[in-house]
Scaffold this active site. Structure first.
Site, PDB file in Angstrom:
ATOM      1  CD  GLU A  52      15.393  72.426  28.836  1.00  0.00           C
ATOM      2  OE1 GLU A  52      14.921  71.981  27.767  1.00  0.00           O
ATOM      3  OE2 GLU A  52      16.548  72.840  28.884  1.00  0.00           O
ATOM      4  CG  ASP A 105      16.935  69.083  26.666  1.00  0.00           C
ATOM      5  OD1 ASP A 105      15.649  69.574  26.368  1.00  0.00           O
ATOM      6  OD2 ASP A 105      17.483  68.467  25.726  1.00  0.00           O
TER       7      ASP A 105
END
Length: 236
Positions: free
Chosen positions: A132, A60
């Site tokens: 992610e 992320d």
């Protein structure tokens, strides 16, 4: 006892086969050096093994940095506010989930039985989380430049589309309401449903004396954005 077909191989067996690593090589443009990183990136918490959450945390941050850096250099004259709007529109969970769906992530997620039965393999939230985590795995396996190339390869069309209209649908709707002497649009959460790993939120946006529109998404902000976009398409 009649056997109705060959038993489906266990997901661990699938992940151990060369087709999984071939898929990783195809989407990353590089042969994996540490296969375990990618197996972990594809493992949901319901399975009981070491899951993708730590890699998701890392991925992320890498995604945000890569997209922010790209936008900073791609749009040197834009102020912070516009860059932030572009960034938010490119790194959201639903966008990550859509990218994951397009590259076939759902076929490779390792899930527990209950999560499989609940449809987690097709959950935009789960897909986004795995996307992610894959970014985190590429970063650890090959370094920052490889992670950058991986992200820009799969986000290219979305970055190009963002150039056409930087305005966020909610901002555009608010501007339209002000320009037409209408009250500020109001957003109301009217429904929340689904299993905990795949919640769906339905939001209604209303502009007094004009109308209302509803939209459903896997996050409240995404539902609000969808409702604003639908309102603009319907009433403007």
């Amino acid at each position: 006892m009649v056997q109705r077909g060959s038993p489906r191989p266990h997901r661990e067996e699938i992940l151990s086969r060369t087709d999984f690593l071939d898929w990783i090589a195809a989407i990353t443009d590089a042969q994996p050096l540490n296969a375990n990183l990618y197996k972990r990136a594809a493992t949901h918490g319901s399975h009981g093994d070491e899951d993708y959450q730590r890699l998701e945390f890392l991925g992320d941050r890498v995604l945000g940095l890569v997209i922010a850096d790209h936008l900073y250099h791609e749009f040197p004259l834009e102020p912070e506010g516009q860059l932030s709007q572009r960034l938010n529109g490119l790194v959201s969970g639903p966008v990550c989930g859509d990218v994951a769906r397009q590259i076939g992530v759902g076929d490779h997620i390792l899930l527990g039985k209950q999560a499989r039965d609940d449809g987690a393999r097709h959950s935009i939230k789960v897909l986004g989380d795995v996307m992610e985590s894959l970014i985190g795995a590429v970063y650890l396996d090959h370094g920052m430049e490889a992670a950058r190339a991986f992200i820009l390869k799969h986000w290219d069309d979305r970055i190009s589309a963002a150039v056409k209209d930087v305005r966020h649908p909610k901002s555009a709707l608010q501007e339209w309401a002000a320009a037409n002497n209408r009250r500020v649009p109001t957003y109301e959460l009217i429904d929340k449903s689904g299993p905990h790993h795949d919640l769906k939120f339905t939001v209604r946006v209303t502009v007094t004396n004009i109308g209302s529109v509803e939209a459903t998404a896997s996050a409240i902000q995404a539902a609000e954005t969808g409702a604003a976009k639908k309102f603009l398409e319907k009433f403007t």
